[in-house]
Design a protein around this motif. Sequence first.
Motif, mmCIF file in Angstrom:
data_model
loop_
_atom_site.group_PDB
_atom_site.id
_atom_site.type_symbol
_atom_site.label_atom_id
_atom_site.label_comp_id
_atom_site.label_asym_id
_atom_site.label_seq_id
_atom_site.Cartn_x
_atom_site.Cartn_y
_atom_site.Cartn_z
ATOM 1 N N LEU A 41 0.829 -1.204 0.000
ATOM 2 C CA LEU A 41 0.000 0.000 0.000
ATOM 3 C C LEU A 41 0.865 1.257 0.000
ATOM 4 C CD1 LEU A 41 -2.793 -1.010 2.548
ATOM 5 C CD2 LEU A 41 -3.005 -0.807 0.066
ATOM 6 N N PHE A 42 1.888 1.269 0.836
ATOM 7 C CA PHE A 42 2.791 2.415 0.879
ATOM 8 C C PHE A 42 3.505 2.603 -0.459
ATOM 9 C CE2 PHE A 42 3.219 1.992 5.738
ATOM 10 C CZ PHE A 42 2.363 3.055 5.955
ATOM 11 N N LYS A 43 3.928 1.508 -1.066
ATOM 12 C CA LYS A 43 4.634 1.604 -2.341
ATOM 13 C C LYS A 43 3.734 2.149 -3.448
ATOM 14 C CE LYS A 43 8.057 -2.081 -1.760
ATOM 15 N NZ LYS A 43 8.562 -3.358 -2.310
ATOM 16 N N GLU A 44 2.495 1.718 -3.441
ATOM 17 C CA GLU A 44 1.574 2.107 -4.504
ATOM 18 C C GLU A 44 0.961 3.487 -4.281
ATOM 19 O OE1 GLU A 44 -2.615 0.549 -6.554
ATOM 20 O OE2 GLU A 44 -1.512 -0.740 -5.167
ATOM 21 N N GLN A 45 0.634 3.808 -3.022
ATOM 22 C CA GLN A 45 -0.117 5.019 -2.734
ATOM 23 C C GLN A 45 0.670 6.082 -1.975
ATOM 24 O OE1 GLN A 45 -4.149 2.257 -2.177
ATOM 25 N NE2 GLN A 45 -3.468 3.572 -0.509
ATOM 26 N N GLY A 46 1.864 5.718 -1.490
ATOM 27 C CA GLY A 46 2.648 6.659 -0.725
ATOM 28 C C GLY A 46 2.178 6.777 0.709
ATOM 29 N N LEU A 47 2.938 7.509 1.504
ATOM 30 C CA LEU A 47 2.609 7.670 2.922
ATOM 31 C C LEU A 47 1.312 8.442 3.103
ATOM 32 C CD1 LEU A 47 3.327 7.431 5.933
ATOM 33 C CD2 LEU A 47 4.707 9.511 5.677
ATOM 34 N N ALA A 75 6.076 5.615 11.620
ATOM 35 C CA ALA A 75 6.967 4.571 12.139
ATOM 36 C C ALA A 75 6.755 3.260 11.394
ATOM 37 C CB ALA A 75 6.723 4.371 13.635
ATOM 38 N N LEU A 76 5.513 2.955 11.072
ATOM 39 C CA LEU A 76 5.215 1.749 10.297
ATOM 40 C C LEU A 76 5.811 1.855 8.897
ATOM 41 C CD1 LEU A 76 3.779 -0.929 9.758
ATOM 42 C CD2 LEU A 76 1.662 0.363 9.362
ATOM 43 N N PHE A 77 5.721 3.033 8.294
ATOM 44 C CA PHE A 77 6.286 3.253 6.967
ATOM 45 C C PHE A 77 7.791 2.980 6.966
ATOM 46 C CE2 PHE A 77 8.268 5.792 3.668
ATOM 47 C CZ PHE A 77 7.409 5.680 2.573
ATOM 48 N N VAL A 78 8.499 3.538 7.922
ATOM 49 C CA VAL A 78 9.949 3.371 7.988
ATOM 50 C C VAL A 78 10.311 1.912 8.232
ATOM 51 C CG1 VAL A 78 12.021 3.946 9.322
ATOM 52 C CG2 VAL A 78 10.406 5.746 8.683
ATOM 53 N N GLU A 79 9.589 1.241 9.114
ATOM 54 C CA GLU A 79 9.902 -0.165 9.380
ATOM 55 C C GLU A 79 9.640 -1.031 8.144
ATOM 56 O OE1 GLU A 79 9.252 -3.594 12.797
ATOM 57 O OE2 GLU A 79 8.963 -1.467 13.246
ATOM 58 N N VAL A 113 19.135 -5.567 -7.657
ATOM 59 C CA VAL A 113 18.785 -4.357 -6.910
ATOM 60 C C VAL A 113 17.902 -3.415 -7.737
ATOM 61 C CG1 VAL A 113 19.786 -2.209 -6.038
ATOM 62 C CG2 VAL A 113 20.694 -4.385 -5.289
ATOM 63 N N THR A 114 18.196 -3.293 -9.021
ATOM 64 C CA THR A 114 17.453 -2.349 -9.861
ATOM 65 C C THR A 114 16.149 -2.926 -10.402
ATOM 66 O OG1 THR A 114 18.823 -3.034 -11.756
ATOM 67 C CG2 THR A 114 19.503 -1.057 -10.555
ATOM 68 N N ALA A 115 15.898 -4.198 -10.162
ATOM 69 C CA ALA A 115 14.681 -4.834 -10.680
ATOM 70 C C ALA A 115 13.460 -4.566 -9.798
ATOM 71 C CB ALA A 115 14.894 -6.339 -10.821
ATOM 72 N N THR A 116 13.661 -4.002 -8.605
ATOM 73 C CA THR A 116 12.547 -3.740 -7.694
ATOM 74 C C THR A 116 12.549 -2.260 -7.292
ATOM 75 O OG1 THR A 116 13.657 -4.015 -5.551
ATOM 76 C CG2 THR A 116 13.056 -6.021 -6.733
ATOM 77 N N ASP A 117 11.490 -1.869 -6.575
ATOM 78 C CA ASP A 117 11.407 -0.490 -6.088
ATOM 79 C C ASP A 117 11.775 -0.379 -4.613
ATOM 80 O OD1 ASP A 117 9.249 -1.810 -5.066
ATOM 81 O OD2 ASP A 117 7.732 -0.419 -5.832
ATOM 82 N N SER A 118 12.425 -1.395 -4.075
ATOM 83 C CA SER A 118 12.742 -1.415 -2.646
ATOM 84 C C SER A 118 13.726 -0.321 -2.242
ATOM 85 C CB SER A 118 13.296 -2.781 -2.246
ATOM 86 O OG SER A 118 12.328 -3.784 -2.416
ATOM 87 N N VAL A 119 14.705 -0.044 -3.088
ATOM 88 C CA VAL A 119 15.686 0.998 -2.753
ATOM 89 C C VAL A 119 15.031 2.373 -2.772
ATOM 90 C CG1 VAL A 119 17.805 2.145 -3.493
ATOM 91 C CG2 VAL A 119 17.677 -0.343 -3.512
ATOM 92 N N ALA A 120 14.172 2.628 -3.756
ATOM 93 C CA ALA A 120 13.456 3.900 -3.814
ATOM 94 C C ALA A 120 12.536 4.060 -2.607
ATOM 95 C CB ALA A 120 12.654 3.982 -5.109
ATOM 96 N N PHE A 121 11.912 2.981 -2.199
ATOM 97 C CA PHE A 121 11.061 2.964 -1.007
ATOM 98 C C PHE A 121 11.877 3.341 0.217
ATOM 99 C CE2 PHE A 121 8.205 -0.076 1.692
ATOM 100 C CZ PHE A 121 7.508 1.009 2.206
ATOM 101 N N PHE A 122 13.056 2.754 0.340
ATOM 102 C CA PHE A 122 13.928 3.055 1.467
ATOM 103 C C PHE A 122 14.392 4.508 1.435
ATOM 104 C CE2 PHE A 122 18.183 3.031 3.529
ATOM 105 C CZ PHE A 122 17.790 2.658 4.805
ATOM 106 N N ALA A 123 14.644 5.032 0.240
ATOM 107 C CA ALA A 123 15.064 6.436 0.117
ATOM 108 C C ALA A 123 13.984 7.380 0.644
ATOM 109 C CB ALA A 123 15.387 6.753 -1.339
ATOM 110 N N ALA A 125 12.003 6.645 3.088
ATOM 111 C CA ALA A 125 12.122 6.538 4.544
ATOM 112 C C ALA A 125 13.274 7.400 5.059
ATOM 113 C CB ALA A 125 12.328 5.083 4.952
ATOM 114 N N LEU A 126 14.367 7.451 4.300
ATOM 115 C CA LEU A 126 15.495 8.301 4.688
ATOM 116 C C LEU A 126 15.076 9.761 4.743
ATOM 117 C CD1 LEU A 126 18.436 6.796 2.567
ATOM 118 C CD2 LEU A 126 18.007 6.491 5.012
#
Length: 234
Positions: A41-47, A75-79, A113-123, A125-126
């Motif tokens: 949900l966070f990935k698709e719709q944002g915080l 806090a849930l978003f960051v975790e 690493v570039t095949a998913t959006d996990s790094v962008a998601f983490f960014a 959170a940063l």
Amino acid sequence: MAKSVKGAVEAARGDPKHAARATRSAGRKMRSLLLDAASPLFKEQGLSGTSISDIATAANAFPSQITYYFRTKEALFVECACRDLLYLARATEQAALKVHTPQAYTHALAQTVTATDSVAFFAEALTLTRRRQDLAPLVERTIERLHAEGARAYAAQVERHGWRTLRAPDESSRRFWAVAIGVIVEGYAMGRSPDELCAEMLRVLGEQAKAAGAAARLLLVGDRDASTETDGES
């Protein structure tokens, strides 16, 4: 005998320690369910586009359970983002185990690493933790674990194949993830494809190690003197 066994079981059920363990286990399971439901949900719709009630509905839980386990939506978003990144790191290690040359190793890491959006998601959170310093410790622990596990995996591959690494494993791991975050954040902003992101990562990273030749010896990482002596002997 049967009565004594039954009595022991009933006593265990009434044992405060047993009850505490059961409560902790149920708590871990609920936290995991909430994280599983919230991440997509966070990935698709944002915080801002995701509500606590949306997450609760997806997890078949109550909104109060989210605030109980995570206090706030932020806090849930960051975790979620931290957990996602560590899952990605594990996947990159698994992909890289199948290769035998330094070039193929780096390519496998970058491609995964570039095949998913996990790094962008983490960014994201940063960026959030810049305004919410109370969430920074979780991010810090995630980054340290990321680097430690990356260094361990790379050192194992160097030893396994006898590669001559150009950098210490810890330095290589930190550099890899710094490049990954920078390239992917910039690439997402520019609308670049995963293939373009992978190519750019490989360009920036360059050569990480050299394959062992017939007379090559393993470079002792961090020992420049040993490196010089090895070159002189070969």
